[in-house]
Design an enzyme around this catalytic site. Structure first.
Site, PDB file in Angstrom:
ATOM      1  N   TRP A 102       0.826  -1.211   0.000  1.00  0.00           N
ATOM      2  CA  TRP A 102       0.000   0.000   0.000  1.00  0.00           C
ATOM      3  C   TRP A 102       0.854   1.252   0.000  1.00  0.00           C
ATOM      4  CZ3 TRP A 102      -4.373  -0.270  -2.101  1.00  0.00           C
ATOM      5  CH2 TRP A 102      -5.171  -1.411  -1.969  1.00  0.00           C
ATOM      6  N   ASP A 172      -1.784   6.703   6.363  1.00  0.00           N
ATOM      7  CA  ASP A 172      -2.824   5.826   5.841  1.00  0.00           C
ATOM      8  C   ASP A 172      -3.103   4.785   6.930  1.00  0.00           C
ATOM      9  OD1 ASP A 172      -4.400   3.940   4.613  1.00  0.00           O
ATOM     10  OD2 ASP A 172      -3.055   3.590   2.905  1.00  0.00           O
ATOM     11  N   LYS A 196     -12.412  -1.885   6.324  1.00  0.00           N
ATOM     12  CA  LYS A 196     -11.655  -2.832   7.147  1.00  0.00           C
ATOM     13  C   LYS A 196     -12.086  -2.768   8.607  1.00  0.00           C
ATOM     14  CE  LYS A 196      -8.691  -2.894   3.462  1.00  0.00           C
ATOM     15  NZ  LYS A 196      -8.005  -2.006   2.548  1.00  0.00           N
TER      16      LYS A 196
HETATM   17  C1  LIG Z   1      -7.414  -1.421   1.556  1.00  0.00           C
HETATM   18  C2  LIG Z   1      -6.350  -0.405   1.689  1.00  0.00           C
HETATM   19  C3  LIG Z   1      -6.239   0.688   0.811  1.00  0.00           C
HETATM   20  C4  LIG Z   1      -7.136   0.872  -0.383  1.00  0.00           C
HETATM   21  O1  LIG Z   1      -8.419   1.152  -0.033  1.00  0.00           O
HETATM   22  P1  LIG Z   1      -9.562   1.427  -1.154  1.00  0.00           P
HETATM   23  O2  LIG Z   1     -10.679   1.887  -0.293  1.00  0.00           O
HETATM   24  O3  LIG Z   1      -9.812   0.142  -1.841  1.00  0.00           O
HETATM   25  O4  LIG Z   1      -9.068   2.470  -2.064  1.00  0.00           O
HETATM   26  C5  LIG Z   1      -5.243   1.606   1.037  1.00  0.00           C
HETATM   27  N1  LIG Z   1      -4.396   1.478   2.065  1.00  0.00           N
HETATM   28  C6  LIG Z   1      -4.448   0.428   2.921  1.00  0.00           C
HETATM   29  C7  LIG Z   1      -3.483   0.337   4.039  1.00  0.00           C
HETATM   30  C8  LIG Z   1      -5.441  -0.532   2.757  1.00  0.00           C
HETATM   31  O5  LIG Z   1      -5.495  -1.569   3.610  1.00  0.00           O
END
Ligand SMILES: *Cc1c(COP(=O)(O)O)cnc(C)c1O
Length: 360
Positions: A102, A172, A196
Site C-alpha cells: 500500500w 494511511d 476494514k
Molecule cells: C485497503 C487499503 C487501501 C485501499 O483502499 P480502497 O478503499 O480500496 O481504495 C489503502 N491502504 C491500505 C493500508 C489498505 O489496507
C-alpha cells in the site's frame, strides 16, 4: 447469526451487534417509516445521524477541536492523489516510507504530482521488517511525511508512530484505525477507507488539521479540495449516507465495548494468541520480524504449499472463511480486525492444530 468467521482483509467482518441493529432499523428507522438509505442527506434525521457519528468518532480518538473530520468517497486510493494535491502548496517534494504494497501504491500516485523521497524501504527484505530509525533519510524540503501504519497485505505494522521531527505526518490507517490509541495532535492528516475496521466500503474518512486546508493545486475539480468538503460539513455533494450511518453504529458499539483502550487490549490479546500458535508449530510460519508484526493482518505459510488448497477447503467447511493470502505474498492471511471475536481466533487455532496433526 450463522456461525462463520470471516477472515477477509476487506470488505471485512462487521460487529454482530451492529449488523443486528442495522437489520432492525433497515426498513423503518426510528419510526420514520423510512430506511436511512432513503433519507435526504440534508434532512433533520440524517443530519442527526451524521452529527452523532462525528461526535462519537471525535470522542473515541480524542480528536482535538482544530481538526476536521471529512466523510468522502473514492476509497483510500483517491486519497493517494488528493493528499499531494492539497498538501504540497509551493513545495515540490514529499517524504514517503515504503513498507509494503500500500505504501508503494501511495508513492506511485504521489509521483504524478511531486518528487518523492523514500525515507526508508523494507522492499529488499521483502517487506518483512521496517528499517531501524537511525537509517531513515528525510528531505528537508519535503512538504510532509507519509507512512502506512499497517500494511494490510504483508502484515507489517509500525509499533509506534515514527518520529519525524518538525515535519507533519500523514498516515494511511485504512487497516488499523480505531484498533489502538493514537495521538491525533501529532498528525497533519489521518485517512482510512472504511471497509476494514469501520463499516461498509464506499466511505473514506479523512481527519485533517484545519490550518492545512485551502492550499489545493489550482484548477483541480472541486471534489478534490479538502477545504470545500470541510466548509460544507462533507455535504458539498451527496455523501455515502448509509455507510456513514453504519460507521456511526460501529462507533457506538466501540464506545459500549469500552472504547479504544479496551478494544486495543483485546486486539493485542487476539494477535498474541494467534502468533504464539504459529510460532509454536513446526508447520506454520509467519515471516515478519517480531516487533513489526501486525495485530490486524496475520499472514502465515504452510510448510508445504501444495497443501494450501486443501487447507482453505477444509477451513471453509468448518466456517473459517477467506483465509487465502494476497496473491503477491501467497500462503494464508487471517485478518482479525476489531469485529473479529476471540472465539474466531480460538476456532482458527483449533482448526490449524488439527490440520497440522493430519498433514504434517
Ligand atoms: C485497503 C487499503 C487501501 C485501499 O483502499 P480502497 O478503499 O480500496 O481504495 C489503502 N491502504 C491500505 C493500508 C489498505 O489496507
Amino acid at each position: 447469526m450463522t456461525a462463520v468467521y470471516n477472515f477477509a482483509a476487506g470488505p471485512a467482518m462487521i460487529a454482530c451487534d451492529v449488523m443486528q441493529q442495522a437489520r432492525e432499523e433497515f426498513i423503518d428507522w426510528q419510526g420514520t417509516g423510512m430506511s436511512v438509505m432513503e433519507m435526504s442527506h440534508r434532512g433533520k434525521d440524517f443530519m442527526g445521524i451524521a452529527a452523532q457519528a462525528n461526535a462519537d468518532l471525535r470522542m473515541l480518538l480524542n480528536i482535538p477541536d482544530n481538526y476536521k473530520i471529512l466523510w468522502l468517497q473514492g476509497g483510500a486510493s483517491t486519497q493517494f492523489g488528493m493528499l499531494p494535491l492539497n498538501l504540497l502548496g509551493a513545495r515540490k517534494d514529499a517524504d514517503y516510507f515504503c513498507t509494503g504494497a500500500w505504501s508503494k501504491k501511495a508513492i506511485k500516485e504521489a509521483q504524478r504530482f511531486c518528487q518523492v523521497n523514500i525515507v526508508a524501504s523494507g522492499e529488499s527484505e521483502n517487506f518483512t521488517t521496517i528499517p531501524e530509525s537511525n537509517t531513515w533519510q528525510f528531505n528537508p524540503d519535503a512538504a510532509y511525511v507519509h507512512y502506512t501504519s499497517n500494511e494490510t497485505i504483508q502484515g507489517v505494522q509500525f509499533a509506534d508512530m515514527p518520529d519525524v521531527g518538525d515535519k507533519f505526518l500523514v498516515a494511511d490507517m485504512s487497516s488499523d484505525i480505531l484498533s489502538r490509541r493514537i495521538d491525533v495532535a501529532r498528525y497533519g492528516v489521518i485517512y482510512a477507507g472504511a471497509q476494514k475496521n469501520i463499516g461498509p466500503s464506499g466511505l473514506s474518512i479523512v481527519i485533517i488539521r484545519e490550518d492545512l486546508l485551502g492550499n489545493v493545486t489550482p484548477n483541480m475539480p472541486s471534489m478534490y479540495d479538502y477545504k470545500i468538503h470541510a466548509d460544507n460539513d462533507s455535504m458539498y455533494n451527496t455523501p455515502p449516507t448509509f455507510a456513514w450511518y453504519m460507521a456511526g453504529l460501529t462507533f457506538q458499539w466501540l464506545l459500549k465495548e469500552g472504547g479504544i483502550e479496551a478494544i486495543a487490549q483485546r486486539n493485542q490479546h487476539k494477535a498474541e494468541k494467534l502468533y504464539a500458535a504459529i510460532d509454536m508449530s513446526g508447520f506454520y510460519r509467519n515471516p515478519v520480524a517480531k516487533p513489526y508484526r501486525s495485530r490486524m493482518n496475520v499472514p502465515f505459510i504452510l510448510a508445504d504449499a501444495k497443501l494450501d488448497a486443501r487447507f482453505l477447503e477444509e477451513a471453509a467447511r468448518v466456517g473459517l472463511l477467506n483465509l487465502k493470502g494476497h496473491r503477491s505474498v501467497g500462503g494464508m492471511r487471517a485478518s482479525i480486525y476489531n469485529a473479529m471475536p476471540e472465539a474466531g481466533i480460538d476456532a482458527l487455532i483449533e482448526f490449524m492444530q488439527t490440520f497440522e496433526k493430519e498433514h504434517a
